[in-house]
Structure formats: C-alpha cells, structure tokens
Enzyme design. Sequence first.
Site, PDB file in Angstrom:
ATOM      1  N   LYS A  34       4.398  -2.320   2.639  1.00 26.67           N
ATOM      2  CA  LYS A  34       4.444  -1.168   1.849  1.00 26.67           C
ATOM      3  C   LYS A  34       6.080  -0.654   1.421  1.00 26.67           C
ATOM      4  O   LYS A  34       6.324  -0.013   0.598  1.00 26.67           O
ATOM      5  CB  LYS A  34       3.927   0.141   2.546  1.00 26.67           C
ATOM      6  CG  LYS A  34       2.378  -0.343   2.808  1.00 26.67           C
ATOM      7  CD  LYS A  34       1.653  -0.273   1.802  1.00 26.67           C
ATOM      8  CE  LYS A  34       0.136  -0.080   1.987  1.00 26.67           C
ATOM      9  NZ  LYS A  34      -0.476  -1.246   2.943  1.00 26.67           N
TER      10      LYS A  34
HETATM   11  C1  LIG Z   1      -1.759  -1.665   2.789  1.00 26.59           C
HETATM   12  C2  LIG Z   1      -1.860  -3.069   3.357  1.00 26.59           C
HETATM   13  C3  LIG Z   1      -2.820  -4.164   2.956  1.00 26.59           C
HETATM   14  C4  LIG Z   1      -3.745  -3.911   1.670  1.00 26.59           C
HETATM   15  O1  LIG Z   1      -2.882  -3.729   0.705  1.00 26.59           O
HETATM   16  P1  LIG Z   1      -3.581  -3.318  -0.663  1.00 26.59           P
HETATM   17  O2  LIG Z   1      -2.561  -3.188  -1.623  1.00 26.59           O
HETATM   18  O3  LIG Z   1      -4.181  -1.872  -0.150  1.00 26.59           O
HETATM   19  O4  LIG Z   1      -4.859  -3.986  -1.038  1.00 26.59           O
HETATM   20  C5  LIG Z   1      -2.841  -5.226   3.518  1.00 26.59           C
HETATM   21  N1  LIG Z   1      -1.975  -5.600   4.795  1.00 26.59           N
HETATM   22  C6  LIG Z   1      -1.187  -4.463   5.353  1.00 26.59           C
HETATM   23  C7  LIG Z   1      -0.384  -5.078   6.472  1.00 26.59           C
HETATM   24  C8  LIG Z   1      -1.138  -3.413   4.549  1.00 26.59           C
HETATM   25  O5  LIG Z   1      -0.272  -2.288   5.136  1.00 26.59           O
END
Ligand SMILES: *Cc1c(COP(=O)(O)O)cnc(C)c1O
Length: 497
Positions: A113
Amino acid sequence: MFYNSTRNNSVKVTSAEAIIQGISFEGGLFVPDSIPKLTADDIKKIGDMKYADRAFYIFSKYLTDFSETEIHYCTDNAYSTKNFDTENIAELVKLFDGAYMLELWHGPTCAFKDMALQILPYFLTTSVKKTKLDKKIVILVATSGDTGKAALEGFKDVEGTSILVFYPQDGVSPMQKRQMKTQEGSNVGVCAIKGNFDDCQNGVKAIFTDSEVKETLSSNGMMFSSANSINWGRLVPQIVYYVSSYAELLKKGEISEGEKINIAVPTGNFGNILAGYYAKHMGVPVNKLICASNINKVLTDFINTGVYDRNREFYTTVSPSMDILISSNLERLLYLLTDKNDSLIREWFGKLSTEGRYEVSESVKEKLSEEFWAGFCDDTETKKTIHDIYEKYSYTCDTHTAVAVKVYGDYVAQTGDRTKTVIASTASPYKFSDTVLEAIEGGETVADEYGKVDRIAKLSGIPVPTSLSELKDKPERFSDSIDKSEQKEYVLGKLGI
Ligand SMILES: *Cc1c(COP(=O)(O)O)cnc(C)c1O
C-alpha cells in the site's frame, strides 16, 4: 485526458478533480477515458530510469492536467530512500527459473500500500492547489489492515488534511493493530468497528455519498476524499511497478523484447491486479493475469462462472488484507469489459447492493477468461506454501504472497503454461510473524510479538524494518471501538461539527 464515472458516462472531470473527489457523486468510480499506449521503445527507455522517473513517465500520460514540475514534485518526494529501504523502491527477486517476486513492501509500513500511499498525499495537495479549492480535506479510510497504516503514514501532519481510519476490530494482525494504535501525528484518528472489513467499507461509502453530511462538511469549510483504492490516485501508482518490473526483466536479459509474462497477484479489493490489467493494455506484453484469493474466494468463483455472489460465509484468515467479499475495483474492470456501458454497471451494482448478487453477460465472461485465471488457497495450504518455499529456496514470504505463490503453482499444474511470471509480493513477513513462524518452525515457538520479530530476522536474513522495531516503545494513542451503526455520528463528532 479526462475521467468518466463508471455509473454515468457523461461525468467528465480532470485527474485533479477525480483525485480530490475520490468517488463520483452517484457512487461510480472514476476511469480514464482512454488507456495511453507504450511502445516497445518506451518500455526499453523506462528500464534505464530510476524508479521515480519511471513513475514520472507513466503519470505524465494519465495526469495530463498536472505540469511536469508538479509531477516531479510528487514523484521525487515519494519515491526516495527517505521513505523506502532500497534504492530500487520495488525489488525484483528471482525465486526460481521463471518466477520472480516483485517485492512491494520496502516502504515505511512494510506493505505494498505504501507504493501508492506515499504519493497520494502529494497528488491530493497538489490537486487542491491546482483547482484553487479552499477546503480542508478529510480522508476517511476503511482498512483490512494495511491501507490504514499506510494512509496514516502518508497523511500524518500533511497541512490542510485530516485522516480518520476504521478497521475491523478482530480482523487485523497484532502488528497491524499496534501500528495503527500507536500512530503519531496531530491530524490523525483511528477507530475499531465491531464488524468485518465490508462493514467498515460500506460505512465509509455511505458517509461519502450522504448529501446531508456533505453539506454539513462544506458549510464548515471541509470536504471528504478517499485514500482507498476506489481513488484513482491510488490506482495509477500501482501501474508503475508492473511496467517497471517488465522493463527491469528486459534490461537484465531475463526476457527478450516482446516476450510475454504472467502476473500473479494476491487479491482482495481488486486494485492491485487491476493495475496489472492497465499495464497490459498500455502495451506491456502480458499473457495471463492470475488472480489469487484466500478462502473468501468470491473473485475466484466470479472469474470462473461470471456470477458474483457475496451471499456466503465470511471467514477471517491468516491473510487478513484479503478478507473481503465486495471487491470495489471490479467495477472499473467491468466498465472496461462492457465497452463503457454505464447502464449495465448501474444494473449489476444495483443488484449487488439489493440482492448481493449479479451475473455478467456471455461476452464479459469470455473476456474474463481470456484475460484472467483465478484460483484460491486456504490457510493450511498458505502455511504449507510458506514452509515449502522457505525449505526449497530459503525465501521467507508473508501469508498474502504465499496465497499467490500457491495459486500460481496450481495454474502451472493445470495449464502447463511455463510463461515467466511476476508474483506480487505484497507484505513483509514481519507483519505476519505469528503465522510465518508457525509455518516455518511449527508450533508456538516464541511468545511475544518482538521475540517473533527477532526470530524472523534470524530465519530470513531480512533486516528488521526500523518502523516495526520502533513500535515496541511507542504508547498506544487510539483505543476507540464502535458499532457500525455509529460510524456516521462518530465521524461528525471527531470533526467537531
Ligand atoms: C491490500 C492487500 C492485498 C490486496 O490488494 P487489493 O489491491 O485490495 O486486491 C494483498 N496483500 C496485502 C498484504 C495487502 O495489504
């Protein structure tokens, strides 16, 4: 370039407006009116740039209302070693012949993120300046664990903004909870919801689109925006690392010009994999996008049958950031796959909110299976995968990444396709140390969270991220916990209006 709403084609805004608004007024998501193209030469050129310049190159094609100086201001501030523990920003590590881990967790909160949330505050404050908006921006976030912390870090003490994060009380890992409860900054707030991620997200969406709330904010000189992946400003930075990883493989001679790759992504809200789809349609040679879910496999079922059905049991798993039954960004994909048919999108997403279910047309089903392959992996298999790849390749991966590794293995077994594959590694194993240690060593070996951190350091050889080791001595600042029905009043209360 302009941006349209998935639920109303006639909405037409600039990228700055799309980023500020987050979501369109009728509840649709903003989508660029065309997908800019990269030639083979462009991709080669990108391989010779540093990450911030790769990002600049991509952004200049999407944020056409931003000046070069403005984009450089954003990319240079976000993608530097001030925020990331590696020069490359995203690392590409060969797991075995034909499989590469795209490590997206070298930022301040140790999850992918950060790739978007380190830059979103710069996009947003620049957009506010450009549009001469004289309002304080209030960021509301629903998080399944990682977005919340990444958004808090991105927005803490950013002038002209305040941020409020909601997380599911029992739906995040101990480290994730600690990261959020100890958050520093004078403009931040964190609150637990007695419910799951979907409850948090639905609450936030309802507040966003509540016209009464909007007016109250406006008359107090404020407006909402979103740091969730419904915001285009979250999506566009994610396209960069897929283009970047391809350019990198090419530069290193791992692939030849024009050679196709697969991209495997552990998926929840469908944001990360959708960025892969955009990269493909910009011109990155991609064969299949492999969508990996945990046991909350609503997306696996959808891609395989064309029926989206959220009427099912919700499970909490060892990969909590993927514990989601409503994947918001799927709406953007379906808009593209229906050739921008906003009335179909209204119909399907209307059904989703009233009946919890919709079925797409035959032509969309066909396109889905051309572009995607989907599978899922339960907690037992997730742990076994962490164990196996540690034994085989001495590589320590987190629970989410393990889901993608397992589903990728299933894909190869079922299709025999040996196309080289980039696997999105979405979190540092330190964030989910409990499960990772249990998987590698079996049983409960170390009791406390920081003992576990030390143990992971020994096993993995990955240096302990200072942002995590520091948490040990930080006081908890936030302990509010509310019912989902209280969310709206809570927000207004916190804003003092
Ligand atoms: C948010 C997240 C995901 C999922 O990603 P999306 O974009 O919501 O599909 C997968 N792995 C981790 C560690 C995340 O923080």
